[in-house]
Design an enzyme around this catalytic site. Sequence first.
Site: not given
Length: 448
Positions: A242, A255, A258, A279, A382-383, A422
């Site tokens: 991220h 996010e 932004r 991302r 992050h993921h 993602r």
Amino acid sequence: EPQNYDVVVVGSGGAGLAAAIQACDEGAKVLIVEKMSTIGGNTIKASVGMNAAETRFQKLKGIEDSKELFYQETLKGGQFKNNTVLLKEFIERAPQAVEWLATHNIELSDITITGGMSIDRTHRPADRSAVGGFLISGLVKNLNKRNIDVMLDTSVTEIRYTNGAVQGVELLNDENEVLTVNARSVIVATGGFSANRDMVVKYRPELDGFVTTNHKGATGGGIAILEKIGAGTVDMGEIQIHPTVEQTTSYLISEAIRGGGAILVSQAGHRFFNEMETRDKVSAKIIGLPEKFAYVVFDEQVRLNNKAADEYIARGFVISGATPRELAAKLEMGSDAFLATLETYNVAVDKQDDAEFGRKTAMRHPINQGPFYAIRIAPGVHHTMGGVTINTDTCVLDAQKQVLSGAFAAGEVVGGIHGGNRIGGNAVADIIIFGILAGQNAAKYAMQ
Ligand code: ADP
């Protein structure tokens, strides 16, 4: 002696809780097992919201959207690596999942946008607060109403799978006792493995040294448990970093900032990319800067539209100045460059035409109302998009794509839906959509 349930849910994040609630409402006797001492998993840290297209809440706000567009943008954001069969199911079921939450008193009626999307479709609480805490507290109220059994500080160490079907699970609690539970269905909702450094580095050596935004329970144990009974995996090397993580605390800067109108500025005082890109791309640009970090820059209007901004101020992440010049001085940034950057961006907002970087969304208003704010950020793990294989009924599949009877999975533990990247807002959608479905199908299977 063994306890008897219809459905055992492993993990108490969003996927596990939605599954447990739904399974209970189908009439099943349900047990939730959670290895940590608190409920909520990594879901409780979710920030921006839940994506869905063609929802009642979009219509109420006059937002015209289509499932087809949501599908195409998710596929593109996922570098066209997504499992399209699962993705179609996801897109189709998203609006009803938003409604399912609303009927469970978890209303996500405000809507914003994330990177890679062209339309406001990220549903969040009416007060514009972070989605995770709101979601978990709402789901917990539903658990309590139904008196669903929860065992904390207890890990599922093994799924008992014999005679071609799940028979139950083995548990280990914090007193080192091994317990056996009988159940025909098990729903694995154990989340991802972002907090398992060895596993991350095994698949992606270049991510060694990156911080992670995840809670410490995100170790991927559920994948190992399912692999032991023959589950297949997919996309294990697809790990998302991220772009905007506060590095001293590993705290995610949403996010939504932004999406509410903030920009990214380099130490030299320049914008360097379309902030609303996906991302993977934004992260790569930040890593490509000489100093490998950047600032999220916003003004008072953005702060007023995002509750999270106040959280960041309270946590001491935010540097502020009454004027852009004062902010630049505090950041030790050339103030002429910074002022020129704001001026150029504000003209782009006026014209709704970002000639420099092609930003097309969330140019909501010029950045011109003091105080002015900046948060220093860099990317963090992050993921994990990879995970176990399932079919559209959330049944876990083996390497030959055959169903492992009685084994279900939902949420980040599952691989394939998000492909190579993602989209922000698609994780919460994923866990709720497939959590509900897993609860439904696991209950039916157990009680047939
Ligand atoms: P999702 O977003 O997919 O719902 P989360 O990360 O929010 O996933 O939640 C997963 C939960 O599962 C976490 O609370 C984690 O501690 C828990 N968990 C992981 N492995 C096990 C295990 N082996 N036994 C019990 N709980 C587990």
